[in-house]
Design a protein around this motif. Structure first.
Motif, PDB file in Angstrom:
ATOM      1  N   UNK A  74       0.912  -1.189   0.049  1.00 10.73           N
ATOM      2  CA  UNK A  74       0.043  -0.016   0.103  1.00 10.73           C
ATOM      3  C   UNK A  74       0.921   1.278  -0.086  1.00 10.73           C
ATOM      4  N   UNK A 126       2.599   1.868  -3.410  1.00  5.30           N
ATOM      5  CA  UNK A 126       1.911   2.282  -4.360  1.00  5.30           C
ATOM      6  C   UNK A 126       1.765   3.917  -4.411  1.00  5.30           C
ATOM      7  N   UNK A 127       1.510   4.208  -3.200  1.00  2.40           N
ATOM      8  CA  UNK A 127       1.356   5.758  -2.667  1.00  2.40           C
ATOM      9  C   UNK A 127       2.538   6.657  -2.952  1.00  2.40           C
ATOM     10  N   UNK A 129       5.259   5.569  -4.873  1.00  3.91           N
ATOM     11  CA  UNK A 129       5.729   5.410  -6.180  1.00  3.91           C
ATOM     12  C   UNK A 129       4.769   6.508  -7.016  1.00  3.91           C
ATOM     13  N   UNK A 130       3.456   6.713  -6.713  1.00  8.33           N
ATOM     14  CA  UNK A 130       2.739   7.611  -7.122  1.00  8.33           C
ATOM     15  C   UNK A 130       3.078   9.147  -6.960  1.00  8.33           C
ATOM     16  N   UNK A 131       3.532   9.504  -5.648  1.00 12.24           N
ATOM     17  CA  UNK A 131       4.052  10.703  -5.049  1.00 12.24           C
ATOM     18  C   UNK A 131       5.307  11.026  -5.796  1.00 12.24           C
ATOM     19  N   UNK A 190       6.509   9.701  -8.770  1.00 14.46           N
ATOM     20  CA  UNK A 190       6.323   9.849 -10.038  1.00 14.46           C
ATOM     21  C   UNK A 190       6.015  11.376 -10.394  1.00 14.46           C
ATOM     22  N   UNK A 191       5.086  11.823  -9.450  1.00 17.90           N
ATOM     23  CA  UNK A 191       4.560  13.330  -9.771  1.00 17.90           C
ATOM     24  C   UNK A 191       5.642  14.021  -9.311  1.00 17.90           C
ATOM     25  N   UNK A 192       6.680  13.886  -8.535  1.00 15.11           N
ATOM     26  CA  UNK A 192       7.631  14.556  -8.210  1.00 15.11           C
ATOM     27  C   UNK A 192       8.553  14.853  -9.428  1.00 15.11           C
ATOM     28  N   UNK A 242       7.998  14.007 -12.724  1.00 18.02           N
ATOM     29  CA  UNK A 242       7.359  14.485 -13.578  1.00 18.02           C
ATOM     30  C   UNK A 242       7.562  16.025 -13.745  1.00 18.02           C
TER      31      UNK A 242
END
Lengths: 350, 470
Positions: free
Chosen positions: B441, B444-445, B447-449, B451-453, B455
């Motif tokens: 859990x 996933x959170x 890696x999402x965060x 990835x946004x950073x 990007x």
């Protein structure tokens, strides 16, 4: 298998939550710290006006048909000869101006203009972008500001075209906003400045914002000219659009434009809508102008895209391409604009 | 199609879903091979014929290894022909114009006149990588390290497998081919570790390398206009750029293959923390250096025939390694400088180091600093557009002096220091691996965060990977 799919979906959702939770605030924060990018024509013309707003009492805001068609000296001459001396006109036309951009531009003019500003003329702006490459440019990103979302929606929904086309434009707008909210590139642009600072955009301000189309040639402008010269038969075809039946309802657009005129009038300004000669729009903008006039209220509409009323403006020799005049045409039109705007203003509407 | 492009993610999602939805190993291989050709064809479909031809020759040469012992001559002849064919393909597309021009220039120097013969050939992407893989298959089969494949599909899959097709790692046939005999199991896939590795690679490539590139381009295009500290910063930034670009690609390739169930060997191991050049080559582009060691240096005799012969073998291997990167004297000099450093190091080790007391930690720090300085000096030749520019930059790099007055933005020095500290810390604490150990859990959170950073720090506009040109 089902367990694996469920795990993958849950992970994807959590990934999305993590992504959005960081991307959106980060993007908005970086956006707030990012100034208006230096944009061709728009930046130097706006800066020049903001630097000396007291010089002008009349500002035209619009698309390339304002930029290349409104010669301030000629508008002033036309107005003076019609009995309105001492107008000082500024051309704030920018090619490709869409609805939200025009609203923003008018806001900048109002903020800078002060007491000297008496008249603002707006144009029916261009429709929103239809291609992905157009919604991801620096300029499009700046105007994908969430604060301008209502203006974007109004511009798209009011544009006189079929529902599927409007839905498509809305989708493209959503992609553009998603691209911007992802924050892509914003941190990089801030953290790593260019090694050699680019020269700031400049513009010859000697004609108060006007530029004669063709005086500066780019490959795109040359191509447009060539297309016009190579297809004389199309000129006549385009003229047949005028008065032709069109099932695109212009009522919503008329209301949209009237609201903008009302907003200016409420500020105590003499506001007008300018409809420029523009061959591919002959079946649309003249009707929009007439629809605005027909609305309850006393709207000033300078509707020049009417070959039956202004046949002298539709002499092919005056045109540079299918949508724009050359300098002679621009001067002729501008004189008429000044003269008619003055007449309307003198008729107790200023 | 680049690993950092949106269309790659779409392509991979499709291939990933399809491969794991199939149960048949044969069908998975078919799909992966087909997808690999689509991936390659996205660059230039015309070269699919070339890769197929290389594959066919490799397959036939491999099959020749199954001839009986009595046919040794034929087997050797087949292997020789196969290797020569692969080298001709490589030579024709990559080196013909270079050698033809060099011959004409040399003839001119000798007082002869020779007409220029130039072939207008486009360099096929990844040709250096897949021809080396083809040679690896042919040699490994004839050495008896692996058996010849009866199925053409197996050879095609090995040579074309898209994660490594265009820029490596150069995967050995003996490492990869045994993996395709059994259907990969999803339960064996280290999903989080692979995703974390991909993210690390993406960050290196898109957020570090691509942001450094404009500064490096400025310095290497006009070094004389920049101050000495800006030129030196430009050289160090190129060292960072090429490492992050290539190791980032390798990370993403390894992660992509792992998500499809296949294991690739590591290609980098924090090379800038190497205490000497030999160590550097154990940690930089490991798949190429070990390939050159096993298929060139050792067959030449390695260090088994005395110091003199060892040095000649070392230099030959490094110069050819330089030439592998491209047809230019700059690459030859780059290889020569590395060969020279290896020879000096070996000689030092033989003659001095054995007789003096080791310096311990100070020696390691000193060795690391000297190695880092030297490696960056060699990168000048790797990156410079021509020999004159390379020599001009080297002069500034070595003497700390330049007549130029322009400066790079002030951010570059804090960035160089920061990224060096991060390089050390991430090696010491294995940050990428730590990320892969976070519970699902949180992973996933996180890696999402991240990835946004990441990007946000991706500059607009894609830059191709540096090693694609090789």
């Amino acid at each position: 298998m089902i367990t694996q799919i469920r795990t993958a979906l849950v992970s994807a959702v959590l990934f999305g939550i993590g992504f959005v939770a960081v991307a959106v605030p980060l993007s908005l924060g970086l956006r707030a710290a990012t100034p208006l990018p230096d944009l061709l024509v728009l930046s130097p013309k706006l800066k020049a006006y903001q630097a000396a707003p007291e010089k002008y009492d009349t500002v035209f805001v619009g698309t390339s048909r304002t930029f290349y068609h409104i010669v301030p000296d000629e508008v002033e001459r036309g107005a003076a000869e019609a009995g309105c001396p001492d107008w000082n006109v500024y051309n704030l036309g920018v090619f490709g101006l869409t609805g939200a951009e025009e609203d923003w531009m008018v806001d900048q003019v109002l903020a800078a203009g002060g007491d000297n500003l008496k008249r603002v003329v707006i144009e029916d702006p261009l429709p929103n972008a239809r291609e992905l490459s157009e919604v991801t440019t620096d300029r499009a990103r700046y105007f994908n500001d969430p604060a301008l979302l209502p203006a974007q929606i109004e511009a798209i929904t009011s544009y006189p075209e079929s529902l599927p086309k409007r839905v498509f434009r809305a989708g493209m707008q959503a992609l553009g906003m998603g691209f911007d909210l992802s924050g892509v590139g914003r941190g990089a642009a801030m953290a790593f400045p260019p090694g050699v600072a680019p020269d700031p955009m400049t513009f010859d301000m000697s004609k108060d914002g006007f530029e004669a189309l063709g005086s500066i040639l780019t490959p795109e402008i040359e191509a447009r000219r060539k297309d016009f010269e190579d297809h004389p038969e199309r000129y006549a075809e385009e003229l047949t659009r005028y008065g032709a039946h069109s099932d695109e309802d212009v009522t919503a657009r008329a209301v949209y434009l009237a609201e903008r005129l009302d907003r200016l009038t409420a500020r105590g300004l003499n506001a007008a809508l300018y409809i420029s000669p523009d061959l591919p729009e002959l079946d649309r903008t003249p009707r929009t102008g007439e629809a605005v006039k027909a609305l309850p209220g006393d709207y000033k509409v300078l509707n020049f895209n009417r070959p039956d009323v202004y046949p002298d403006l539709f002499d092919r020799d005056l045109w540079f391409d299918f949508s724009h005049f050359g300098e002679t045409g621009a001067r002729k039109l501008s004189y008429k604009v000044g003269s008619e705007y003055c007449a309307m203003s003198k008729a107790g509407k200023e | 199609m680049l690993f950092v492009e949106a269309r790659f993610f779409l392509f991979f999602a499709l291939v990933f879903g399809l491969v794991w939805a199939l149960r048949s190993n044969l069908w998975r291989k078919r799909i992966l091979t087909l997808a690999s050709y689509v991936f390659y064809g996205a660059w230039d479909w015309r070269f699919l014929g070339l890769i197929l031809m290389v594959t066919l020759v490799s397959y036939l040469v491999g099959s020749a290894a199954t001839l009986p012992e009595s046919e040794t001559k034929k087997r050797k002849w087949a292997l020789g022909t196969g290797i020569v064919f692969a080298l001709i393909v490589l030579g024709l597309f990559k080196y013909f114009n270079f050698f033809a021009d060099s011959f004409v220039d040399f003839a001119g120097l000798m007082g002869f006149s020779a007409g220029h013969v130039t072939l207008n050939l486009v360099l096929p992407v990844g040709i250096s990588f897949y021809t080396f893989q083809a040679i690896s298959y042919m040699v490994d089969v004839h050495r008896g390290v692996i058996g010849a494949r009866r199925s053409f599909l197996d050879v095609a899959f090995y040579i074309a497998f898209f994660p490594q097709l265009v820029a490596g790692p150069i995967v050995r046939a003996s490492d990869f081919i045994p993996q395709m005999d059994t259907a990969r199991k999803w339960s064996d896939v280290a999903v989080r570790a692979s995703v974390a590795l991909f993210l690390v690679g993406f960050f290196k490539k898109a957020c570090i390398s691509d942001n450094m590139a404009p500064y490096v381009d400025l310095i290497f295009s006009d070094p004389s206009t920049y101050t000495a500290h800006s030129v030196i910063a430009g050289v160090l930034l190129y060292g960072i750029q090429i490492y992050c670009d290539f190791s980032g690609y390798s990370d993403m390739a390894i992660a992509t293959a792992a998500l499809l169930g296949y294991k690739f060997p590591a290609n980098f191991d924090s090379p800038y923390l190497s205490a000497n050049i030999q160590d550097f080559w154990r940690r930089w582009h490991i798949s190429l250096s070990s390939w050159l060691r096993d298929y060139l240096y050792i067959p030449l005799g390695g260090n088994r025939k005395g110091n003199m012969r060892r040095d000649v073998n070392l230099m030959t291997t490094m110069v050819l390694g330089g030439l592998w990167h491209g047809a230019s004297f700059n690459f030859i000099i780059w290889g020569f400088l590395h060969g020279l450093a290896l020879m000096v190091e070996r000689t030092w080790s033989d003659m001095v180091a054995k007789r003096v007391k080791p310096l311990g930690a100070i020696g390691i720090v000193l060795g690391t600093a000297i190695t880092y300085y030297w490696v960056n000096l060699t990168w000048i030749f790797f990156r410079a557009p021509n020999l004159d520019e390379a020599l001009a930059i080297t002069k500034t790099y070595a003497t700390f002096s330049s007549a130029g007055t322009q400066n790079l933005p002030a951010i570059v020095w804090p960035f160089i220091v920061g990224i060096s500290v991060f390089h050390f810390v991430s090696h010491r604490f294995r940050i990428g691996e730590m990320l892969g150990r976070i519970p699902p859990v949180g992973f996933a959170l996180a890696t999402g965060a991240l990835a946004a950073l990441a990007l946000s720090f991706v500059p607009l506009g894609y830059r191709p990977f540096i090693y694609f040109q090789f």
